[in-house]
Design an enzyme around this catalytic site. Sequence first.
Site, PDB file in Angstrom:
ATOM      1  N   CYS A 155       0.813  -1.228   0.000  1.00 20.62           N
ATOM      2  CA  CYS A 155       0.000   0.000   0.000  1.00 20.62           C
ATOM      3  C   CYS A 155       0.846   1.278   0.000  1.00 20.62           C
ATOM      4  CB  CYS A 155      -0.977  -0.018   1.176  1.00 20.62           C
ATOM      5  SG  CYS A 155      -0.331  -0.741   2.682  1.00 20.62           S
ATOM      6  N   HIS A 249      -2.155   6.545   3.804  1.00 17.21           N
ATOM      7  CA  HIS A 249      -0.715   6.518   4.080  1.00 17.21           C
ATOM      8  C   HIS A 249      -0.086   7.783   3.497  1.00 17.21           C
ATOM      9  CE1 HIS A 249      -1.244   2.594   5.556  1.00 17.21           C
ATOM     10  NE2 HIS A 249      -0.638   1.876   4.637  1.00 17.21           N
TER      11      HIS A 249
HETATM   12  P1  NAP Z   1      -6.953  -8.914   7.823  1.00 12.03           P
HETATM   13  O1  NAP Z   1      -7.907  -7.830   8.187  1.00 12.03           O
HETATM   14  O2  NAP Z   1      -6.161  -9.558   8.896  1.00 12.03           O
HETATM   15  O3  NAP Z   1      -7.774 -10.053   7.010  1.00 12.03           O
HETATM   16  C1  NAP Z   1      -7.185 -11.280   6.661  1.00 12.03           C
HETATM   17  C2  NAP Z   1      -8.171 -12.146   5.888  1.00 12.03           C
HETATM   18  O4  NAP Z   1      -7.519 -13.402   5.567  1.00 12.03           O
HETATM   19  C3  NAP Z   1      -9.443 -12.527   6.674  1.00 12.03           C
HETATM   20  O5  NAP Z   1     -10.531 -12.584   5.791  1.00 12.03           O
HETATM   21  C4  NAP Z   1      -9.118 -13.916   7.196  1.00 12.03           C
HETATM   22  O6  NAP Z   1     -10.295 -14.712   7.391  1.00 12.03           O
HETATM   23  C5  NAP Z   1      -8.340 -14.486   6.033  1.00 12.03           C
HETATM   24  N1  NAP Z   1      -7.485 -15.597   6.433  1.00 12.03           N
HETATM   25  C6  NAP Z   1      -6.507 -15.594   7.386  1.00 12.03           C
HETATM   26  N2  NAP Z   1      -5.944 -16.829   7.470  1.00 12.03           N
HETATM   27  C7  NAP Z   1      -6.577 -17.609   6.546  1.00 12.03           C
HETATM   28  C8  NAP Z   1      -6.478 -18.971   6.152  1.00 12.03           C
HETATM   29  N3  NAP Z   1      -5.573 -19.786   6.709  1.00 12.03           N
HETATM   30  N4  NAP Z   1      -7.284 -19.432   5.165  1.00 12.03           N
HETATM   31  C9  NAP Z   1      -8.191 -18.627   4.590  1.00 12.03           C
HETATM   32  N5  NAP Z   1      -8.365 -17.328   4.923  1.00 12.03           N
HETATM   33  C10 NAP Z   1      -7.556 -16.816   5.891  1.00 12.03           C
HETATM   34  O7  NAP Z   1      -5.862  -8.392   6.767  1.00 12.03           O
HETATM   35  P2  NAP Z   1      -5.983  -7.188   5.670  1.00 12.03           P
HETATM   36  O8  NAP Z   1      -5.424  -5.932   6.207  1.00 12.03           O
HETATM   37  O9  NAP Z   1      -7.347  -7.205   5.107  1.00 12.03           O
HETATM   38  O10 NAP Z   1      -4.921  -7.676   4.578  1.00 12.03           O
HETATM   39  C11 NAP Z   1      -5.208  -8.736   3.660  1.00 12.03           C
HETATM   40  C12 NAP Z   1      -4.023  -8.885   2.699  1.00 12.03           C
HETATM   41  O11 NAP Z   1      -3.880  -7.677   1.956  1.00 12.03           O
HETATM   42  C13 NAP Z   1      -2.697  -9.139   3.399  1.00 12.03           C
HETATM   43  O12 NAP Z   1      -1.916 -10.019   2.606  1.00 12.03           O
HETATM   44  C14 NAP Z   1      -2.075  -7.727   3.459  1.00 12.03           C
HETATM   45  O13 NAP Z   1      -0.691  -7.760   3.549  1.00 12.03           O
HETATM   46  C15 NAP Z   1      -2.552  -7.150   2.142  1.00 12.03           C
HETATM   47  N6  NAP Z   1      -2.658  -5.689   2.078  1.00 12.03           N
HETATM   48  C16 NAP Z   1      -3.306  -4.987   3.047  1.00 12.03           C
HETATM   49  C17 NAP Z   1      -3.429  -3.592   2.911  1.00 12.03           C
HETATM   50  C18 NAP Z   1      -4.139  -2.749   3.943  1.00 12.03           C
HETATM   51  O14 NAP Z   1      -4.123  -1.499   3.797  1.00 12.03           O
HETATM   52  N7  NAP Z   1      -4.769  -3.316   4.965  1.00 12.03           N
HETATM   53  C19 NAP Z   1      -2.910  -2.951   1.791  1.00 12.03           C
HETATM   54  C20 NAP Z   1      -2.253  -3.710   0.811  1.00 12.03           C
HETATM   55  C21 NAP Z   1      -2.155  -5.067   0.972  1.00 12.03           C
HETATM   56  P3  NAP Z   1     -10.973 -14.939   8.861  1.00 12.03           P
HETATM   57  O15 NAP Z   1     -11.772 -13.703   9.163  1.00 12.03           O
HETATM   58  O16 NAP Z   1     -11.843 -16.150   8.650  1.00 12.03           O
HETATM   59  O17 NAP Z   1      -9.857 -15.150   9.823  1.00 12.03           O
END
Ligand code: NAP
Length: 358
Positions: A155, A249
Amino acid sequence: MSSHTSPARKIPVAILGATGAVGQTFVRLLDGHPWFEVTAVAASERSAGKSYRDATHWLSGEMPERASRLEVTMCDPALLDAPIVFSALDSDAAGEVEAAFARAGRMVLSNARNYRMDADIPLLIPEVNPDHLDLLAVQREVRGWSGAIVTNSNCSTMVVALALAPLHQAFGVQQLFVTTLQALSGAGYPGVPSLDILGNIIPFIGGGEEEKIESEPLKILGTFEHGAITPAPMIVSAQVNRVAVEHGHTVCMSVKLATRVTPEIAISALQSWKGAVASLGLPSAPAYPVVVTMEHDRPQPRRDVNAGGGMSVVIGRVRTDPLLDLRLVAMGHNTVRGAAGASILNAELLVARGLVAR
Ligand code: NAP
């Protein structure tokens, strides 16, 4: 929207990691999307079997009605038949799961870090490097997949890369010194404990954040030739901080250019830049991917984070730098332009290019 790129019927799409911070942003941005319709939501076994409403701690506004009634499934290609799969999976799960969907013939648009720097995987920003999609032919040959993986950047990298692209194309960026001030939603949900961050700044973000900002822009701004990407010849030095901001950000940058220019000339290059896909009529593409503010105290996350529907990076304070050549402040929405919105725009380009099997 131009009619030649618009699909006649909506394309079914699935969201992996739909319950998380980025997954929810997908659900929100895809509600009423003119080309795509969310037909499946998937997450971990903790959520599978529940309705999306019950499985999700919804973070912003009203949950879209249609999505709220979908049943959350496991992330298994046998359970989901959508040709386009948006992945907001945690990186621990993304590696195997995204490959399984690509092997099963799906077009996977990934937010996770796992595949971004692989030589045969596009790290795509439609306005900047749409020609990198030609890597898909290489990817299919190397991996034997009938589907594919296309990634979007970290991001903060997104903010850096969009701010740099007009300058690099016009004047050649050679060195970049960058300090970030990153919002809490970038850490997912529930993210950083409130007592750690309220009234505080944490000068560290795990998961190799600084290394990503130092490497990903070189691939994004690199040139595609003879089936491979040659990284842009620049050096990036990054320091990252987590701050008590909800979304957006902020990135303070000092830039050394091959051709030294005045701030006025740099501003003119930034203001006039529309990127490479302006004529395609992609629904999520902002009119101006980069917006320049001349106000002395902007950009600010609270005031500017939704510029261009959250898809524009706002740049301000462009001025001479006594150390390098120019300095500026750039800010962008981390879960929209830096994640879900970026993936959706990537998918729109794939559709416009006829690269999605329907
Ligand atoms: P988050 O809020 O922690 O959400 C993670 C998601 O992954 C949840 O839906 C979770 O499901 C699922 N998950 C976790 N372990 C799993 C498994 N073993 N099998 C299947 N599903 C699983 O994280 P986030 O911030 O949304 O980020 C998601 C991705 O995008 C990450 O790779 C992060 O690095 C990337 N990212 C994030 C941002 C940002 O600004 N937040 C920006 C760019 C990229 P449950 O609810 O069932 O646990």
